[in-house]
Scaffold this motif. Sequence first.
Motif, PDB file in Angstrom:
ATOM      1  N   VAL A  73      14.282  57.220  37.698  1.00 36.72           N
ATOM      2  CA  VAL A  73      14.241  55.779  37.485  1.00 36.72           C
ATOM      3  C   VAL A  73      13.184  55.194  38.510  1.00 36.72           C
ATOM      4  CG1 VAL A  73      15.387  53.454  37.738  1.00 36.72           C
ATOM      5  CG2 VAL A  73      16.301  55.512  36.330  1.00 36.72           C
ATOM      6  N   ARG A  76       9.876  55.771  37.479  1.00 38.29           N
ATOM      7  CA  ARG A  76       9.736  55.597  36.149  1.00 38.29           C
ATOM      8  C   ARG A  76       9.214  56.719  35.238  1.00 38.29           C
ATOM      9  NH1 ARG A  76       8.647  49.601  38.117  1.00 38.29           N
ATOM     10  NH2 ARG A  76      10.180  49.000  37.963  1.00 38.29           N
ATOM     11  N   CYS A  77       9.639  57.867  35.307  1.00 34.63           N
ATOM     12  CA  CYS A  77       9.530  58.772  34.580  1.00 34.63           C
ATOM     13  C   CYS A  77      10.625  59.041  33.422  1.00 34.63           C
ATOM     14  CB  CYS A  77       9.471  60.152  35.672  1.00 34.63           C
ATOM     15  SG  CYS A  77       8.874  61.798  34.483  1.00 34.63           S
ATOM     16  N   ALA A  78      10.006  58.389  32.095  1.00 34.20           N
ATOM     17  CA  ALA A  78      11.096  58.752  31.032  1.00 34.20           C
ATOM     18  C   ALA A  78      11.494  59.834  30.636  1.00 34.20           C
ATOM     19  CB  ALA A  78      10.307  57.847  29.765  1.00 34.20           C
ATOM     20  N   ASN A 161       8.726  64.306  38.165  1.00 36.96           N
ATOM     21  CA  ASN A 161       8.462  62.709  37.887  1.00 36.96           C
ATOM     22  C   ASN A 161       6.712  62.540  37.696  1.00 36.96           C
ATOM     23  OD1 ASN A 161      11.043  61.212  39.515  1.00 36.96           O
ATOM     24  ND2 ASN A 161      11.128  62.778  38.002  1.00 36.96           N
ATOM     25  N   ASN A 165       5.113  61.699  34.423  1.00 40.93           N
ATOM     26  CA  ASN A 165       4.030  60.535  34.029  1.00 40.93           C
ATOM     27  C   ASN A 165       2.642  60.820  33.936  1.00 40.93           C
ATOM     28  OD1 ASN A 165       6.469  58.976  34.578  1.00 40.93           O
ATOM     29  ND2 ASN A 165       5.683  58.555  36.964  1.00 40.93           N
ATOM     30  N   TRP A 180      14.717  57.045  27.573  1.00 39.01           N
ATOM     31  CA  TRP A 180      14.660  55.700  28.590  1.00 39.01           C
ATOM     32  C   TRP A 180      13.225  55.064  28.287  1.00 39.01           C
ATOM     33  CZ3 TRP A 180      12.130  54.814  33.346  1.00 39.01           C
ATOM     34  CH2 TRP A 180      12.463  53.787  34.059  1.00 39.01           C
ATOM     35  N   GLY A 182      11.713  52.827  30.222  1.00 36.19           N
ATOM     36  CA  GLY A 182      11.544  52.232  31.606  1.00 36.19           C
ATOM     37  C   GLY A 182      11.583  50.916  31.966  1.00 36.19           C
ATOM     38  N   TYR A 184      14.087  48.030  33.696  1.00 36.93           N
ATOM     39  CA  TYR A 184      15.135  47.648  34.495  1.00 36.93           C
ATOM     40  C   TYR A 184      14.312  46.457  35.066  1.00 36.93           C
ATOM     41  CZ  TYR A 184      13.515  50.037  38.898  1.00 36.93           C
ATOM     42  OH  TYR A 184      12.657  50.586  39.950  1.00 36.93           O
TER      43      TYR A 184
END
Length: 184
Positions: A73, A76-78, A161, A165, A180, A182, A184
């Motif tokens: 998270v 930010r690696c979906a 990650n 990405n 997910w 990305g 939050y």
Amino acid sequence: MTTYRIHTVETAPEDSRQALRSLQGALGLVPNLAATMAGSPSLISTFVAAFGQFGGTGFTDAERQMLLLSNAVANRCAWAVAFHSTVALAQGAPAAAVDAVRRGELPDDPRLAALSATTRALIDKRGHLDEADVKSFTAGGFDERQLLDVLTGLAISTMANYTGNLADPPLEPPFQAQAWHGGY
């Protein structure tokens, strides 16, 4: 944008094949992210070796997955968020804790909160934790050796990650329920 090949054991460079075989034996499949990493024998071999050592940390399986999820998270690696959410739930992590981390929040469980907060602080502060960060981690029930063990998780996550990405491999069906996007 560069397109990276998703290798199989048969199509991977010769020096990557043993690492892929190990993953296939352990997981029952070669995840697309690892299959992409196989384009670099040094990357996939280092990743698999580090991941193999990560089991001896004193963290439970669910805690290891929550640590890796927190890193995914933060980075930010979906792909990795979906993968580690799926595995964390399968290994007994509370759904509410997984959901909190996916939202960029801390779980209610004090131990998981300390683990998630510490791993995020290590990323945000580039390893420069202050005394309060360390005390928060140990107050969560962990010891100083485990703080060093968190670094193994960070190394594993950085390899995975950043590859995710960069290469953006497709998410396999077993992990799609935890996709997910990305936020939050």
